[in-house]
Design a protein around this motif. Sequence first.
Motif, PDB file in Angstrom:
ATOM      1  N   GLY A   1       0.804  -1.212   0.000  1.00 20.40           N
ATOM      2  CA  GLY A   1       0.000   0.000   0.000  1.00 20.40           C
ATOM      3  C   GLY A   1       0.841   1.267   0.000  1.00 20.40           C
ATOM      4  N   ALA A   2       2.007   1.217   0.625  1.00 17.01           N
ATOM      5  CA  ALA A   2       2.886   2.388   0.667  1.00 17.01           C
ATOM      6  C   ALA A   2       3.523   2.687  -0.686  1.00 17.01           C
ATOM      7  CB  ALA A   2       3.970   2.172   1.730  1.00 17.01           C
ATOM      8  N   MET A   3       3.506   1.707  -1.585  1.00 17.94           N
ATOM      9  CA  MET A   3       4.082   1.902  -2.917  1.00 17.94           C
ATOM     10  C   MET A   3       3.116   2.604  -3.862  1.00 17.94           C
ATOM     11  SD  MET A   3       5.881  -1.850  -3.317  1.00 17.94           S
ATOM     12  CE  MET A   3       6.197  -1.661  -5.069  1.00 17.94           C
ATOM     13  N   ALA A   4       1.818   2.401  -3.644  1.00 15.29           N
ATOM     14  CA  ALA A   4       0.815   2.872  -4.595  1.00 15.29           C
ATOM     15  C   ALA A   4       0.906   4.378  -4.905  1.00 15.29           C
ATOM     16  CB  ALA A   4      -0.580   2.516  -4.091  1.00 15.29           C
ATOM     17  N   PRO A   5       1.086   5.262  -3.901  1.00 18.82           N
ATOM     18  CA  PRO A   5       1.105   6.701  -4.215  1.00 18.82           C
ATOM     19  C   PRO A   5       2.295   7.130  -5.087  1.00 18.82           C
ATOM     20  CG  PRO A   5       0.684   6.326  -1.872  1.00 18.82           C
ATOM     21  CD  PRO A   5       1.108   5.017  -2.450  1.00 18.82           C
ATOM     22  N   LEU A   6       3.309   6.273  -5.175  1.00 17.11           N
ATOM     23  CA  LEU A   6       4.507   6.661  -5.932  1.00 17.11           C
ATOM     24  C   LEU A   6       4.462   6.186  -7.381  1.00 17.11           C
ATOM     25  CD1 LEU A   6       7.306   5.939  -3.283  1.00 17.11           C
ATOM     26  CD2 LEU A   6       6.084   8.068  -3.747  1.00 17.11           C
ATOM     27  N   LEU A   7       3.427   5.461  -7.749  1.00 12.93           N
ATOM     28  CA  LEU A   7       3.347   4.945  -9.132  1.00 12.93           C
ATOM     29  C   LEU A   7       3.001   6.084 -10.113  1.00 12.93           C
ATOM     30  CD1 LEU A   7       1.464   1.565  -8.600  1.00 12.93           C
ATOM     31  CD2 LEU A   7       3.892   1.905  -9.049  1.00 12.93           C
TER      32      LEU A   7
END
Length: 263
Positions: free
Chosen positions: A257-263
């Motif tokens: 979930g912490a990766m999603a905003p950086l996509l």
Amino acid sequence: MEQNKALLERIRLFVLDLDGTIYLGDRLLPGAAEFITTAKEKGRRVLFFTNNTSRSPMEYVERLSRVGIPVTREDILTAGDVTIHYLQTHCAGQSVYLLGVPALRQSFAEAGIPLTEEQPDLVVVGFDKTLTYERLEKACVYLRRGAKFLATHPDINCPTEAEPIPDCGAICQAITTSTGFVPRSLGKPAAETVELVEAVSGLPREAIAFVGDRLYTDVACGTQNGACGILVMTGETTPDMLAESSFSPDAVFPSLGAMAPLL
């Protein structure tokens, strides 16, 4: 943050681990579904890869669907698939004594791998929850008589909601302690896994990220084979294990979930 964002922007395919990354037991981990949805909305591809050979690929399709992530068989690869491909490519026609659950035995048989109970050319060990002492003994006997030794994957433990349980690597260590023979392990982090992912996806390894909770399988599969290795801290790896590890992830995130905003 900017370095992680730049890294994720160049990834076209995320190869996601399951146990400890997408779910623990029957519990979907927070943010996992959101990451998958966001990745697809951003035009990225997602493939699910597990070293766990105690279930068939179709069982993983059903399990992911139960936790709200609809997938097809084409979205799933396992260490069993890598092992079957390796046997078909490099050991065609050679007989196999298999330590594995019925689902893995069925997958081997359907792929045309000759299974035998007597004098095999190879002993292949998977995550065998049906293992008996008699079968462990026979595996050791056949290795001493000259059979080659393969393992579907090297994982020592499988994470569960309660406690970690012995996995394929633990079974292999018992055999190695008895015989002195060390298996060639397939699945993550073996190069054969990256080669198969390249083949099925049509993408170069530089555009592929292996994402998971284990340093020595998920992360190493990427970093040691020319792809990307990303660690999520939702499963096996603790901060102390990360600090002491010889495997350096390309990036570390608390969760998918912490990766999603950086996509």
